[in-house]
Enzyme design. Structure first.
Site, PDB file in Angstrom:
ATOM      1  N   GLU A 286      -8.108  40.365  97.466  1.00  0.00           N
ATOM      2  CA  GLU A 286      -8.535  39.358  96.496  1.00  0.00           C
ATOM      3  C   GLU A 286      -9.786  39.825  95.746  1.00  0.00           C
ATOM      4  O   GLU A 286      -9.891  39.660  94.523  1.00  0.00           O
ATOM      5  CB  GLU A 286      -8.820  38.031  97.219  1.00  0.00           C
TER       6      GLU A 286
ATOM      7  N   GLN B 205     -22.911  51.230 109.009  1.00  0.00           N
ATOM      8  CA  GLN B 205     -23.104  50.463 107.781  1.00  0.00           C
ATOM      9  C   GLN B 205     -23.246  48.978 108.099  1.00  0.00           C
ATOM     10  O   GLN B 205     -22.305  48.363 108.615  1.00  0.00           O
ATOM     11  CB  GLN B 205     -21.916  50.691 106.846  1.00  0.00           C
ATOM     12  N   GLY B 206     -24.407  48.403 107.800  1.00  0.00           N
ATOM     13  CA  GLY B 206     -24.654  46.992 108.069  1.00  0.00           C
ATOM     14  C   GLY B 206     -24.467  46.145 106.824  1.00  0.00           C
ATOM     15  O   GLY B 206     -25.457  45.742 106.194  1.00  0.00           O
ATOM     16  N   TYR B 207     -23.229  45.883 106.468  1.00  0.00           N
ATOM     17  CA  TYR B 207     -22.915  45.078 105.284  1.00  0.00           C
ATOM     18  C   TYR B 207     -22.341  43.718 105.684  1.00  0.00           C
ATOM     19  O   TYR B 207     -22.946  42.687 105.459  1.00  0.00           O
ATOM     20  CB  TYR B 207     -21.906  45.812 104.400  1.00  0.00           C
ATOM     21  N   SER B 208     -21.141  43.720 106.255  1.00  0.00           N
ATOM     22  CA  SER B 208     -20.416  42.469 106.503  1.00  0.00           C
ATOM     23  C   SER B 208     -21.140  41.579 107.507  1.00  0.00           C
ATOM     24  O   SER B 208     -21.772  42.054 108.450  1.00  0.00           O
ATOM     25  CB  SER B 208     -19.008  42.772 107.019  1.00  0.00           C
TER      26      SER B 208
ATOM     27  N   GLU C 226     -17.126  55.312  98.347  1.00  0.00           N
ATOM     28  CA  GLU C 226     -16.302  55.224  99.553  1.00  0.00           C
ATOM     29  C   GLU C 226     -14.889  55.754  99.324  1.00  0.00           C
ATOM     30  O   GLU C 226     -14.202  56.133 100.248  1.00  0.00           O
ATOM     31  CB  GLU C 226     -16.253  53.780 100.045  1.00  0.00           C
TER      32      GLU C 226
ATOM     33  N   SER D 296     -18.621  49.544 112.075  1.00  0.00           N
ATOM     34  CA  SER D 296     -17.927  50.694 112.669  1.00  0.00           C
ATOM     35  C   SER D 296     -18.922  51.653 113.316  1.00  0.00           C
ATOM     36  O   SER D 296     -19.932  52.024 112.709  1.00  0.00           O
ATOM     37  CB  SER D 296     -17.130  51.447 111.598  1.00  0.00           C
TER      38      SER D 296
END
Length: 377
Positions: free
Chosen positions: A359, A117-120, A234, A152
């Site tokens: 948050e 997963q290429g998100y962050s 998720e 990951s």
């Protein structure tokens, strides 16, 4: 929700136990080989659409829970295919074209196609609207340039789904697209493992330098909608699997407290009881929300509950061990070694950050559920 296991679920549980018992005896396969074994016998994609056939068996919601519980109780190998099976596949079913589903779902179901997963990004962790990775059109596809982090299993993956900015000059959640990128692109994709405090490196930095993206899911510019939809997927049956692992960790810590006498301390004993009661509460909350749809706050509530709970468990493990917690099996050697409980303590430091920080989860609950004014930025 009335959540009860029926006769068909009991039959399914026996089948799952028999299969796991037979295939985990002796030296069971791990890694990619184990994924292919699961796929060969149809144990991948139990919750996918029932009206499509990709080589997987279809199971009811309760049967999916049964399989997840038995898999965890047998301590079967960690899944390399989790991201493809439980995140990308449902997203393709919900937002992808028929061509995209036909192209990717069979390979995931067979355990032959692994995803990351290429998100962050370094400047866009929980705040995905700040994504800076960009993609420009190149014929029928896109060229992706940028950096992702905390990816990951990127070192094992064949594919990556990437949230990238396809509209120049766009800001926040506008102008983003959900792209599918093959990882085998030497010179265009560089994967660098990140060594953690635990000594492991399942997380990675991924650098894209004009990498080719072959598909856009949900249409160009609709990446934010697709990404948010994926994040809602998720938390689900996988949450119950996670809780079984938590239960085993708690049982191990209780046994340690009894063995070393820490359980006689009324404060520590009270904390152990609280951990047990909270875990039971989390399970029933997960079961209650499992069959619900359209509740934007349920995933955030679940994440807030288990993240803090697991951190407290790691802290409690160290307190119960006392001074011995500061020394590991490799204390007198040059090797960096940790035992299970030390790894638990160190890894849980990140539980309230990854997967969306506490948050961010509180903001989601405040704004989308309670209707409170947005936080000023």
């Amino acid at each position: 929700m009335d959540f009860e296991f029926g006769p068909e679920d009991d039959t399914f549980r026996r089948e799952a136990r028999e299969w796991l018992g037979a295939h985990l005896a002796g030296d069971a396969a791990e890694g990619p080989a184990w994924e292919r074994t699961l796929g060969r016998d149809g144990w991948i994609g139990l919750g996918w659409a029932a009206d499509a056939e990709y080589g997987n068996r279809h199971a009811t919601l309760t049967q999916q829970v049964v399989w997840a519980e038995e898999y965890a109780r047998f301590r079967a190998p960690a899944r390399l295919g989790h991201i493809g099976e439980n995140l990308l596949a449902p997203t393709l079913i919900a937002y992808g074209s028929q061509e995209q589903q036909t192209r990717h779902l069979p390979g995931i179901a067979r355990g032959e196609e692994l995803w990351c997963q290429g998100y962050s990004e370094p400047g866009a962790g929980s705040d995905l609207a700040s994504v800076r990775t960009r993609a420009v059109r190149d014929g029928t596809g896109y060229r992706v340039t940028g950096q992702k982090i905390w990816t990951s299993l990127a070192h094992e993956a064949h594919w990556c789904f990437v949230l990238a900015r396809t509209e120049p000059g766009s800001v926040r959640h506008h102008g983003l697209s959900f792209l599918l990128v093959p990882m085998d692109q030497p010179g265009r994709i560089d994967v660098r493992p990140i060594r953690q405090m635990t000594g492991t490196s399942e997380f990675n930095e991924v650098f894209f330098d004009g990498a080719e993206a072959v598909d856009v899911v949900g249409g160009e510019g609709n990446g934010w909608q697709v990404a948010v939809g994926l994040l809602a997927l998720e938390r689900g049956v996988s949450t119950l699997v996670q809780q079984i692992g938590f239960e085993e960790e708690l049982e191990r810590i209780v046994a340690l407290a009894v063995a070393n006498g820490a359980a006689t301390d009324p404060v520590l004993r009270d904390r152990l009881v609280h951990q047990w009661a909270e875990l039971r509460t989390m399970r029933w909350n997960a079961l209650r929300t499992l069959g619900s749809t359209g509740d934007p706050g349920a995933p955030s509530v679940a994440k807030l509950l288990w993240g803090r709970w697991h951190q407290r468990l790691g802290e409690l493990a160290m307190q119960i061990r006392g001074a011995a917690a500061a020394a590991g099996p490799g204390a007198w050697s040059s090797a960096y070694e940790l035992d299970e409980l030390q790894r638990l303590f160190l890894f849980t430091r990140a539980d309230t950050i990854y997967g969306g920080s506490d948050e961010i989860q509180r903001n989601i609950i405040a704004e989308r559920v309670l209707g409170l004014p947005r936080e000023q930025r």
